[in-house]
Motif scaffolding. Structure first.
Motif, mmCIF file in Angstrom:
data_model
loop_
_atom_site.group_PDB
_atom_site.id
_atom_site.type_symbol
_atom_site.label_atom_id
_atom_site.label_comp_id
_atom_site.label_asym_id
_atom_site.label_seq_id
_atom_site.Cartn_x
_atom_site.Cartn_y
_atom_site.Cartn_z
ATOM 1 N N SER A 14 0.914 -1.178 -0.052
ATOM 2 C CA SER A 14 0.003 -0.190 0.023
ATOM 3 C C SER A 14 0.872 1.191 0.087
ATOM 4 N N VAL A 15 1.983 1.398 0.705
ATOM 5 C CA VAL A 15 2.877 2.330 0.860
ATOM 6 C C VAL A 15 3.285 2.676 -0.573
ATOM 7 N N ILE A 16 3.730 1.660 -1.296
ATOM 8 C CA ILE A 16 4.238 1.850 -2.720
ATOM 9 C C ILE A 16 3.051 2.181 -3.648
ATOM 10 N N GLY A 17 1.780 1.379 -3.406
ATOM 11 C CA GLY A 17 1.228 1.167 -4.527
ATOM 12 C C GLY A 17 0.083 2.456 -4.539
ATOM 13 N N ILE A 18 -0.357 3.152 -3.255
ATOM 14 C CA ILE A 18 -1.189 4.151 -3.560
ATOM 15 C C ILE A 18 -0.700 5.400 -3.923
ATOM 16 N N PRO A 19 0.647 5.872 -3.826
ATOM 17 C CA PRO A 19 1.102 6.770 -4.497
ATOM 18 C C PRO A 19 1.034 6.565 -5.747
ATOM 19 N N PHE A 20 1.554 5.278 -6.292
ATOM 20 C CA PHE A 20 1.728 5.113 -7.496
ATOM 21 C C PHE A 20 0.147 5.020 -8.311
ATOM 22 N N THR A 21 -0.735 4.680 -7.551
ATOM 23 C CA THR A 21 -2.141 4.695 -8.133
ATOM 24 C C THR A 21 -2.458 6.250 -8.431
ATOM 25 N N LEU A 22 -2.128 7.030 -7.619
ATOM 26 C CA LEU A 22 -2.412 8.325 -7.766
ATOM 27 C C LEU A 22 -1.675 9.137 -8.969
ATOM 28 N N LEU A 23 -0.566 8.957 -9.070
ATOM 29 C CA LEU A 23 0.168 9.091 -10.194
ATOM 30 C C LEU A 23 -0.545 8.622 -11.522
ATOM 31 N N PHE A 24 -0.737 7.488 -11.452
ATOM 32 C CA PHE A 24 -1.394 6.758 -12.743
ATOM 33 C C PHE A 24 -2.725 7.390 -13.045
ATOM 34 N N LEU A 25 -3.686 7.660 -11.909
ATOM 35 C CA LEU A 25 -4.894 8.263 -12.278
ATOM 36 C C LEU A 25 -4.919 9.703 -12.507
ATOM 37 N N THR A 26 -3.661 10.583 -12.199
ATOM 38 C CA THR A 26 -3.504 11.888 -12.494
ATOM 39 C C THR A 26 -3.149 11.922 -13.829
ATOM 40 N N ALA A 27 -2.048 11.255 -14.248
ATOM 41 C CA ALA A 27 -1.600 11.215 -15.629
ATOM 42 C C ALA A 27 -2.856 10.916 -16.583
ATOM 43 N N VAL A 28 -3.675 9.645 -16.443
ATOM 44 C CA VAL A 28 -4.917 9.337 -17.084
ATOM 45 C C VAL A 28 -5.929 10.398 -17.200
ATOM 46 N N VAL A 29 -6.104 10.961 -16.041
ATOM 47 C CA VAL A 29 -7.229 12.189 -16.049
ATOM 48 C C VAL A 29 -6.887 13.556 -16.948
ATOM 49 N N GLN A 30 -5.288 13.763 -16.700
ATOM 50 C CA GLN A 30 -4.924 14.916 -17.440
ATOM 51 C C GLN A 30 -4.868 14.646 -18.973
ATOM 52 N N ARG A 31 -4.768 13.334 -19.366
ATOM 53 C CA ARG A 31 -4.893 13.290 -20.931
ATOM 54 C C ARG A 31 -6.192 13.150 -21.332
ATOM 55 N N ILE A 32 -7.151 12.611 -20.500
ATOM 56 C CA ILE A 32 -8.639 12.403 -20.889
ATOM 57 C C ILE A 32 -9.243 13.784 -20.807
ATOM 58 N N ILE A 33 -8.990 14.524 -19.922
ATOM 59 C CA ILE A 33 -9.554 15.648 -19.914
ATOM 60 C C ILE A 33 -9.467 16.720 -21.122
ATOM 61 N N VAL A 34 -8.389 16.846 -21.627
ATOM 62 C CA VAL A 34 -7.946 17.499 -22.872
ATOM 63 C C VAL A 34 -8.889 17.296 -23.740
ATOM 64 N N TYR A 35 -9.456 15.953 -24.032
ATOM 65 C CA TYR A 35 -10.196 15.581 -25.199
ATOM 66 C C TYR A 35 -11.695 15.587 -24.829
ATOM 67 N N VAL A 36 -11.955 15.528 -23.557
ATOM 68 C CA VAL A 36 -13.464 15.327 -23.120
ATOM 69 C C VAL A 36 -13.842 16.656 -22.603
ATOM 70 N N THR A 37 -13.319 17.687 -22.072
ATOM 71 C CA THR A 37 -13.365 18.803 -21.607
ATOM 72 C C THR A 37 -13.069 20.032 -22.568
ATOM 73 N N ARG A 38 -11.686 20.363 -22.325
ATOM 74 C CA ARG A 38 -11.191 21.475 -23.021
ATOM 75 C C ARG A 38 -11.280 21.680 -24.069
ATOM 76 N N ARG A 39 -11.073 20.606 -25.374
ATOM 77 C CA ARG A 39 -11.203 20.842 -26.510
ATOM 78 C C ARG A 39 -12.846 21.147 -26.929
ATOM 79 N N PRO A 40 -13.805 20.288 -26.375
ATOM 80 C CA PRO A 40 -15.143 20.736 -26.794
ATOM 81 C C PRO A 40 -15.537 22.042 -26.504
#
Length: 336
Positions: free
Chosen positions: A138-164
């Protein structure tokens, strides 16, 4: 005259410490909301708990009377052991003994709930080694998951929110703020429909003892990472395709969590919400801003001068055979 001066001084004091007053009201409102929730939950759930306690006492008393060969102390020790095993996800019931809690698919589901901080609590490590590994994982995986989710959301929101939003603003000339609000509401409606209402209907069909409200309750508790653990899918008796079902639930939780984060980020980017959040933030002093600007200018100037000096040195190194220019005397003759 004195009253007007006192009133103006009070107004200046409030305006000067406006952020602190707003933060104090925010803390007070949060505490009142906690108390409000405690009062409502206590008034709603306490009568049901009392009825359940009375029912259990009656069942225990009737069981002891029917089985006089068994003492009440032996029965309580047996029930204590059964409840302890149940807390670890192990049941003594014959219809639940066929499901293993630590096969691959169940372990995969457990790992996803740990990394997403959902943590249903229906299955927990039994051994000391498993508990120690869970801490390290958990100590390693939870920050890793936060980094993963942040990177995914940052890429998705460009095409789903900002560009439209930018497309409707430039193409049709609509106000950017109005388009952003309408888009956020529409995106929230689509997310609720795809990850709450439709999955709730599916769970109400696949789970025998779940109705639509209980299924919707599970979806909300899971995707909000509350994870109370009172409803866990795939734990029923003779669940068909249990392994595939567990993998599907794991994918649903991951995709639903990403969708929730995208919606939250979309709402957080609204101009009105940004202004509302700034009310409770600490404002920077102008002197601090000027100091930061001066330090930044000095740093950039020093970096430019260092770059220029290094370029001169590189030029000298690259031209080693160029002789220095001869110096001229006042009369114009060459000084050898």
């Amino acid at each position: 005259m004195l009253q007007s001066l006192a009133g103006s001084s009070c107004v200046r004091l409030v305006e000067r410490h406006r952020s602190a007053w707003c933060f104090g009201l925010l803390v007070l409102g949060y505490l009142l909301y906690l108390v409000f929730g405690a009062v409502v939950f206590s008034s709603v759930e306490l009568p049901y708990e009392d009825l359940l306690r009375q029912e259990l006492r009656k069942l225990k008393r009737s069981f002891v009377e029917e089985h006089k060969c068994l003492s009440e102390a032996q029965l309580e020790s047996f029930l204590a052991r059964v409840l302890e095993a149940s807390n670890y996800g192990v049941s003594v019931l014959s219809n639940a003994s066929a499901n293993w809690n630590w096969d691959f698919t169940s372990s995969l589901f457990f790992a996803s709930t740990v990394l997403s901080t959902t943590g249903y609590g229906h299955t927990v490590p039994l051994s000391d080694g498993g508990k120690a590994f869970c801490i390290i994982y958990s100590v390693i995986g939870i920050p890793f998951t936060l980094l993963f989710l942040t990177a995914v959301v940052q890429r998705i929101i460009v095409y789903v929110t900002r560009r439209p939003v930018l497309y409707f603003h430039i193409r049709w000339g609509f106000s950017k703020q109005i388009v952003a609000i309408i888009h956020a509401v529409f995106l929230g409606f689509v997310t609720i429909s795809c990850f709450f209402f439709i999955p709730a209907a599916v769970f109400s069909v696949l789970e025998d003892d779940w109705n639509f409200l209980e299924s919707f309750y599970f979806c909300f508790i899971s995707l909000s990472t509350i994870g109370l653990g009172d409803y866990v899918p795939g734990e029923g008796y003779n669940q068909k395709f249990r392994e595939l079902y567990k993998i599907g639930i794991t994918c649903y939780l991951l995709l639903g969590l990403i969708a929730m984060l995208v919606v939250l980020e979309t709402f957080c980017e609204l101009h009105e919400l940004k202004k509302f959040r700034k009310i409770f933030y600490v404002k920077k002093d102008k002197e601090e801003d000027q100091v930061h600007i001066v330090e930044h200018d000095q740093l950039s100037f020093s970096s430019i001068s260092d770059q220029a000096a290094s370029m001169k040195e590189d030029q000298k190194v690259n031209e080693p055979f160029v002789s220095p220019q001869p110096a001229l005397n006042c009369d114009g003759s060459i000084n050898n």
